[in-house]
Scaffold this active site. Structure first.
Site, PDB file in Angstrom:
ATOM      1  N   GLY A  87       0.851  -1.175   0.000  1.00  0.00           N
ATOM      2  CA  GLY A  87       0.000   0.000   0.000  1.00  0.00           C
ATOM      3  C   GLY A  87       0.886   1.223   0.000  1.00  0.00           C
ATOM      4  CG  HIS A  88       3.394   2.311  -2.487  1.00  0.00           C
ATOM      5  ND1 HIS A  88       4.009   1.986  -3.668  1.00  0.00           N
ATOM      6  CD2 HIS A  88       3.987   1.581  -1.549  1.00  0.00           C
ATOM      7  CE1 HIS A  88       4.943   1.093  -3.429  1.00  0.00           C
ATOM      8  NE2 HIS A  88       4.940   0.822  -2.153  1.00  0.00           N
ATOM      9  CB  THR A 110      -2.315  -8.441   3.336  1.00  0.00           C
ATOM     10  OG1 THR A 110      -1.929  -9.203   2.186  1.00  0.00           O
ATOM     11  CG2 THR A 110      -1.101  -7.704   3.876  1.00  0.00           C
TER      12      THR A 110
END
Ligand code: IMP
Length: 427
Positions: A40-41, A128
Site C-alpha cells: 500500500g503506497h 494481508t
C-alpha cells in the site's frame, strides 16, 4: 543509462510511496517488480492523498511510463478498481504496461489465504489475506495462470478447470468449506480480461528498450528486506523477494544494468503481522509513535507495531541489497520526544551480536543494545535545508550514517512532495 532500484530496508511501510513519487519526477519509467496488492503506497500531491496498491506511484506523472513487471501476482479486480479510482480522479492510466508473464490472483487464492491462516492457529503469519502466498505457491508449482493465459479465453477456461478441480477438493475436503463455482469465476474473469487487455505487453522488452536508449528507469520494490522470502524473518515474511536483486528477475533485466540502490528507511522501526521485533516498544512511547506517525496499514488498516531505529537490521539490508544511498523518512514524527534511542547491537544470552542472526529463535531472544540521543522540539516540516535542522536531529541522522556506512541522500520531513531535504543526486 541509469537504473535505480528503490527498496524498503526494514519490515515494509518505510514511506516508499513518497520517495518513489519524488524520484519518479526524474525518471522516464517506473517499474514494480514483486508482490501484489498486499502493498500500500500513500502519495500526497497538492494536499490530495492517493492510496495505491498495485500501480506504481509514477502514474501521477502523465509523461512517464509505469510498468507492472512479471514478478507480481495481480488481482485483476483490484487492478480494475485502481484504474477506475485513478481515472475518476483525473489521473490518466494510458502509460501503464503490465507484463504478460505476471501471475493472476484468482478467487481461490484469496479464500485459501484466509483458510490457511485460520488453520495455522498460533502459527499464523498475519498475512494481508489478499491471496498473495497461494498465488506464488501456484507459480512455483507451475500451475499458475499468467496474464497471457488470462487474455486467451481457451487457455483461461482450461487452466481454471484444472486448478479449480484441485482447489475445490482442498476447500471442501480439507477445510470443509463450500466449493467455488467454475462458470461464475470464468465469466467474471473473461470480463476482467477485456478491461485490462490494452495494458498487457512484453514488459521486459519495453524496460530494456528504455535502458538501451539511455532513459532513466526506477525499479520500485514493495514490502521490505525483513519480509523477504529468503532473507527475511522466515516464516513471518511475504512470498516474494523485496530485495534489490529481485528487480532483475521481476522485471526481466540483467544485473549489469543496475546503477544504484536506494534503501528507504524510516527514522524508527515498524512491523505489521506476527514475528520477532527486537526494538519493539510495547509501551506509551510506542503508542505515541504510532499515533504521531499514523502507523496504521494502508492495505488492512491494522495498527503497526512500533519501535526504536534498529541499525542491526538496516546494516543487514545494506549487505543483502548493496544499498548505495538512504532515503530517511518521517524524521518529523520524532519531534517532541525527550530522548531517542538507536539500537546498535543485540544482547543474546550475555553475548553481544552486531550482525543480524540467521535463526529466528535466536532473534526472538535478542534484546536491543542502545545508544541514547537528546531529542529536539522544533517542528521540522517546513525545513528544506539540512543545515537548518536542529543540531540534535542532525546528530541522529549522522549517527545512522556512521553505523551503516551509507549516506542519507534524501531526508523526508513530511508527507508532501516538497517536504524532502536533498543532500545529493540519485539520478
Ligand atoms: P502477505 O504478503 O499478505 O502474504 O503477508 C505476509 C507478511 O507480510 C505479513 O506479516 C504482512 O503483514 C506482511 N506484509 C505484506 N505486505 C506488506 C506491506 O506492504 N507492508 C508491511 N507488511 C507487509
Amino acid at each position: 543509462m541509469a537504473a535505480v532500484v528503490l527498496i524498503g530496508a526494514q519490515w515494509g511501510d518505510e514511506g516508499k510511496g513518497k520517495i518513489t513519487d519524488f524520484l519518479a519526477e526524474k525518471a522516464d519509467m517506473v517499474v514494480r517488480y514483486q508482490g501484489g496488492n498486499n502493498a500500500g503506497h500513500t502519495v500526497v500531491i497538492n494536499e490530495e492523498t492517493y492510496k495505491l496498491h498495485l500501480i506504481p506511484s509514477g502514474i501521477f506523472y502523465p509523461e512517464k511510463t509505469c510498468v507492472i513487471g512479471n514478478g507480481l501476482v495481480i488481482d485483476p479486480k483490484v487492478l480494475i478498481e485502481e484504474l477506475d479510482y485513478l481515472e475518476g480522479r483525473g489521473v490518466s492510466t494510458k502509460n501503464l504496461r503490465i507484463s504478460s508473464n505476471a501471475h493472476v490472483i484468482m478467487p481461490y487464492h484469496r479464500l485459501l489465504d484466509v483458510l490457511e491462516e485460520e488453520f495455522k492457529g498460533e502459527q499464523k503469519i498475519g498475512t494481508t489475506k489478499r491471496g498473495i502466498g497461494p498465488a506464488y505457491k501456484d507459480k512455483a508449482s507451475r500451475t499458475g495462470i499468467r496474464f497471457s493465459d488470462f487474455l486467451d479465453p481457451d487457455e483461461l477456461a482450461k487452466k481454471l478447470a484444472y486448478n479449480l478441480k484441485e482447489k475445490n477438493l482442498i476447500i471442501s475436503k480439507i477445510y470443509g468449506q463450500q466449493e467455488l463455482n467454475y462458470e461464475d469465476i470464468l465469466q467474471e474473469y473473461l470480463g476482467y480480461a477485456e478491461r485490462v487487455r490494452p495494458y498487457v505487453t512484453d514488459a521486459s522488452l519495453e524496460v530494456n528498450t528504455y535502458l538501451d536508449h539511455g532513459s532513466k528507469v526506477l525499479f520500485e520494490g514493495a514490502q521490505g528486506t525483513l519480509l523477504d522470502l529468503d532473507h527475511g524473518t522466515y516464516p513471518y515474511v511475504t512470498s516474494s523477494n523485496p530485495v534489490a536483486g529481485a528487480a532483475c528477475i521481476g522485471a526481466g533485466v540483467g544485473p549489469t544494468r543496475i546503477s544504484k540502490v536506494v534503501g528507504v528507511v524510516k527514522s524508527y522501526t515498524t512491523r505489521v503481522g506476527e514475528g520477532p521485533f527486537p526494538t519493539e516498544l510495547s509501551c506509551e512511547t510506542g503508542e505515541l509513535i504510532r499515533t504521531r506517525g499514523g502507523e496504521f496499514g494502508t492495505t488492512t488498516g491494522r495498527p503497526r507495531r512500533c519501535g526504536w531505529f534498529d541499525a542491526v537490521i538496516v546494516r543487514y539490508a545494506v549487505r543483502i541489497s548493496g544499498i548505495s544511498d538512504f532515503a530517511l523518512t518521517k524524521l518529523d514524527v520524532l519531534t517532541g520526544m525527550e530522548t531517542l534511542k538507536i539500537c546498535t547491537g543485540y544482547r543474546y544470552k550475555g553475548e553481544l551480536l552486531t550482525e543480524f542472526p540467521q535463526s529466528l529463535k535466536t532473534l526472538a531472544e535478542c534484546e536491543g543494545v542502545y545508544e541514547e540521543f537528546p531529542g529536539w522540539q522544533k517542528d521540522l516540516t517546513g525545513i528544506s535545508r539540512y543545515e537548518d535542522l536542529p543540531v540534535e536531529a542532525r546528530r541522529y541522522v549522522e549517527r545512522i550514517e556512521e553505523l551503516t556506512k551509507v549516506p542519507v541522500t534524501l531526508l523526508a520531513v513530511g508527507p508532501g512532495r516538497t517536504q524532502t531535504i536533498i543532500r545529493g543526486s540519485i539520478f
